[in-house]
Design a protein around this motif. Structure first.
Motif, short mmCIF file in Angstrom:
data_model
loop_
_atom_site.label_atom_id
_atom_site.label_comp_id
_atom_site.label_asym_id
_atom_site.label_seq_id
_atom_site.Cartn_x
_atom_site.Cartn_y
_atom_site.Cartn_z
N PHE A 135 0.82 -1.21 0.00
CA PHE A 135 0.00 0.00 0.00
C PHE A 135 0.86 1.26 0.00
O PHE A 135 1.73 1.41 0.86
N ARG A 136 0.64 2.12 -0.96
CA ARG A 136 1.33 3.42 -0.98
C ARG A 136 0.37 4.49 -1.44
O ARG A 136 -0.34 4.29 -2.43
N TYR A 137 0.39 5.61 -0.74
CA TYR A 137 -0.48 6.71 -1.11
C TYR A 137 0.19 7.51 -2.22
O TYR A 137 0.87 8.49 -1.98
N GLU A 138 0.05 7.00 -3.45
CA GLU A 138 0.64 7.67 -4.61
C GLU A 138 -0.49 8.17 -5.50
O GLU A 138 -1.63 7.77 -5.34
N ARG A 139 -0.13 9.01 -6.46
CA ARG A 139 -1.14 9.49 -7.40
C ARG A 139 -1.46 8.37 -8.39
O ARG A 139 -0.58 7.96 -9.14
N HIS A 198 0.53 -5.06 -5.98
CA HIS A 198 0.94 -6.39 -5.52
C HIS A 198 2.38 -6.68 -5.91
O HIS A 198 2.79 -6.33 -7.01
N GLN A 199 3.10 -7.27 -5.01
CA GLN A 199 4.49 -7.60 -5.32
C GLN A 199 4.78 -9.07 -5.08
O GLN A 199 4.18 -9.71 -4.21
N ILE A 200 5.72 -9.58 -5.85
CA ILE A 200 6.29 -10.89 -5.60
C ILE A 200 7.73 -10.62 -5.18
O ILE A 200 8.52 -10.11 -5.95
N ASP A 208 7.22 2.16 -16.06
CA ASP A 208 7.72 1.02 -16.83
C ASP A 208 8.64 0.07 -16.04
O ASP A 208 9.10 -0.92 -16.57
N ALA A 209 8.88 0.37 -14.77
CA ALA A 209 9.73 -0.55 -13.99
C ALA A 209 8.90 -1.72 -13.51
O ALA A 209 7.84 -1.53 -12.91
N ILE A 210 9.35 -2.92 -13.80
CA ILE A 210 8.59 -4.07 -13.30
C ILE A 210 9.29 -4.81 -12.17
O ILE A 210 8.66 -5.57 -11.45
N ARG A 247 -2.15 4.74 -14.79
CA ARG A 247 -1.97 3.40 -15.32
C ARG A 247 -0.67 2.79 -14.77
O ARG A 247 0.39 3.40 -14.84
N GLY A 248 -0.77 1.59 -14.20
CA GLY A 248 0.43 0.93 -13.69
C GLY A 248 0.84 1.42 -12.31
O GLY A 248 1.84 0.97 -11.78
N ARG A 249 0.09 2.37 -11.75
CA ARG A 249 0.44 2.83 -10.40
C ARG A 249 -0.83 2.89 -9.55
O ARG A 249 -1.76 3.61 -9.87
N TYR A 250 -0.86 2.07 -8.52
CA TYR A 250 -2.06 1.95 -7.70
C TYR A 250 -1.70 2.21 -6.24
O TYR A 250 -0.55 2.22 -5.86
N ARG A 251 -2.74 2.41 -5.44
CA ARG A 251 -2.49 2.60 -4.01
C ARG A 251 -2.46 1.26 -3.29
O ARG A 251 -1.76 1.11 -2.30
N ILE A 258 9.02 -7.82 -7.53
CA ILE A 258 8.43 -7.72 -8.87
C ILE A 258 7.06 -7.05 -8.70
O ILE A 258 6.30 -7.42 -7.81
N GLY A 259 6.77 -6.05 -9.53
CA GLY A 259 5.44 -5.42 -9.50
C GLY A 259 4.49 -6.32 -10.28
O GLY A 259 4.52 -6.37 -11.50
N GLN A 260 3.62 -7.02 -9.53
CA GLN A 260 2.80 -8.05 -10.18
C GLN A 260 1.74 -7.43 -11.08
O GLN A 260 1.43 -7.98 -12.15
N VAL A 299 20.28 4.15 -8.74
CA VAL A 299 20.59 4.11 -7.31
C VAL A 299 19.45 3.49 -6.48
O VAL A 299 19.66 3.07 -5.36
N ARG A 300 18.22 3.46 -7.03
CA ARG A 300 17.06 2.93 -6.31
C ARG A 300 16.64 3.84 -5.17
O ARG A 300 17.45 4.54 -4.58
N GLY A 301 15.36 3.79 -4.86
CA GLY A 301 14.81 4.79 -3.95
C GLY A 301 14.99 4.58 -2.45
O GLY A 301 14.90 5.51 -1.69
#
Ligand code: AMP
Length: 420
Positions: free
Chosen positions: A113-117, A127-129, A280-282, A120-124, A307-309, A258-260
């Motif tokens: 869960f992340r409070y992002e805007r 799911h990750q693997i 586009d990062a998976i 497409r491809g970005r949700y609050r 992995i961004g499922q 560098v990753r966040g």
């Protein structure tokens, strides 16, 4: 009429039949990761807020502005997990998982869960693997983890994904580099965005990640991290690359990657895919040698990826669906007045024989049932009348050919299975 309630912004219902793809991807992950000795861990969605503050880092976007945090009824600050590694590291420490030998290899599948805007491809809720290899510092572990990731993606049918690879060095190298980067950027402060100016104090390396064109241009002339690597960090990276070359894993060195998150050290990587637009990062991942100790555990190194499922499923190759589509069920319908219990029993008999059965329990007419079966793409319909049921027979209709035959139950089952 009562007002309809909608799902929460940034969350999605995953509906059938699309959920079939989700389950198939997860099954393959379990199989591939299992073949590398990884065991499944399921950590809670709720954790103490402090866990993420301490591990992900106060200066990151996640902790700074994206967490779903709230006080529970006793006033404790809890957070819906925004990523998987922190919870897995916490569980590793809490259960002293390393006490029976290292390394420990774990994977975890589930929502974050992340409070992002949302876009497409970005949700609050997304799911990750996740996979984490805890307890080995060596470059061979980095290479094997990446190899497993690439094999998994190949099993899903991807063949043109490239791993973007970099090293952020160990703490000593990073410290020296941070200073050089700040010295370089300080005179350019006025040309930086508000975000980057803030990061100049809190987390200067993150500025390298900037997507702002002006900043990207400025950064062309910035000092490079690889010039500041000490011997150990340089050797480690070299060995990772040699192992990947040896195993035929395609990668591209990306000096500004560098990753966040705060906890990374040495090897970092990402996989980006075409056709996803700006998100586009998976896959993202890297080594986090200091995290377990930071959480009160032993000084145990680790490396992992997420992995961004959602995005992965969005771009699955077409051929994937063919492999995970199931036969539509046999439609079972009562012809005329039939004891509903007898109909249910017949359904059970067909299922015991290994068939999937959709029983028409709503008392639809045969005509209406036919229409529904047709719409569902079913091949077979079993019609059961009171007399036939008594004789152990059914009418079997082949919806593809439009033919109907009167046969024993056993013959019906055999015929359906023969053509499946
Ligand atoms: P991170 O934990 O930020 O390194 O992200 C790892 C991967 O998770 C990314 O490469 C994305 O594929 C995916 N991801 C991260 N945030 C989101 C989001 N808000 N919505 C969908 N996928 C996400």
């Amino acid at each position: 009429m009562a007002k309809k309630i909608q799902s929460v912004k940034g969350t999605r219902d995953l509906l059938p039949p699309a959920t079939r793809r989700w389950a198939a991807v997860e099954e393959i992950a379990r199989e591939v990761f299992g073949s590398y000795g990884y065991g499944e861990i399921r950590t809670p969605l709720l954790e103490h807020t402090e866990l993420f503050v301490r591990s992900v880092g106060e200066a990151t976007d996640i902790v700074g502005k994206e967490m779903y945090s709230f006080d529970d009824r006793k006033g404790r600050s809890l957070t819906l997990r925004p990523e998987g590694t922190a919870g897995i590291a916490r569980a590793f420490v809490q259960h002293a998982m390393g006490s029976s030998g290292l390394p420990i290899k774990l994977f975890c599948i589930g929502p974050q869960f992340r409070y992002e805007r949302p876009q497409r491809g970005r949700y609050r809720q997304f799911h990750q693997i996740d996979a984490e290899l805890i307890g080995d510092p060596g470059p061979t572990s980095d290479a094997e983890l990446l190899l497993m990731l690439v094999r998994f993606l190949e099993r899903l049918g991807f063949d043109e994904l490239t791993v973007l690879l970099n090293t952020v060095g160990d703490e000593a190298s990073r410290g020296a580099y941070r200073e050089a980067l700040v010295d370089f950027l300080e005179p350019l402060r006025d040309r930086l965005s508000g975000d980057s100016r803030r990061r100049l104090e809190s987390n200067p390396l993150r500025i390298l990640d900037s997507k702002v064109p002006v900043e990207q241009e400025l950064l062309e002339a910035a000092p490079r991290l690889d010039d500041y690597l000490n011997r150990e960090s340089g050797d480690h990276f070299e060995a990772v690359r040699r192992a990947l070359d040896g195993c035929g894993v395609a990668y591209r060195i990306e000096p500004r990657l560098v990753r966040g998150l705060d906890y990374y050290s040495r090897t970092v990587f990402e996989i980006v895919a075409e056709g996803l637009g700006s998100q586009d990062a998976i896959v993202g991942g890297g080594r986090y040698d200091g995290l377990i100790e930071e959480l009160g555990g032993p000084a145990v190194p680790a490396i992992g990826f997420a992995i961004g499922q959602d995005r992965l499923i969005d771009i699955l190759p077409e051929a994937f669906d063919a492999g995970c589509s199931a036969e539509p069920p046999v439609h079972l319908v009562a012809a005329g007045e039939v004891d509903p219990v007898a109909l249910l029993e017949l359904g059970e008999e067909l299922r015991t024989a290994g068939l999937a059965v959709e029983t028409e329990v709503g008392g639809r007419s045969v005509k209406a049932a036919l229409k529904r079966a047709d719409k569902a793409g079913a091949r077979w319909m079993v019609l059961a009348g009171e007399d036939e049921l008594g004789r152990g027979e059914v009418a079997l209709r082949d919806l593809a050919l439009g033919e109907q035959i009167q046969v024993s139950r056993e013959t019906a089952i055999a015929k359906i299975k023969e053509k499946e």
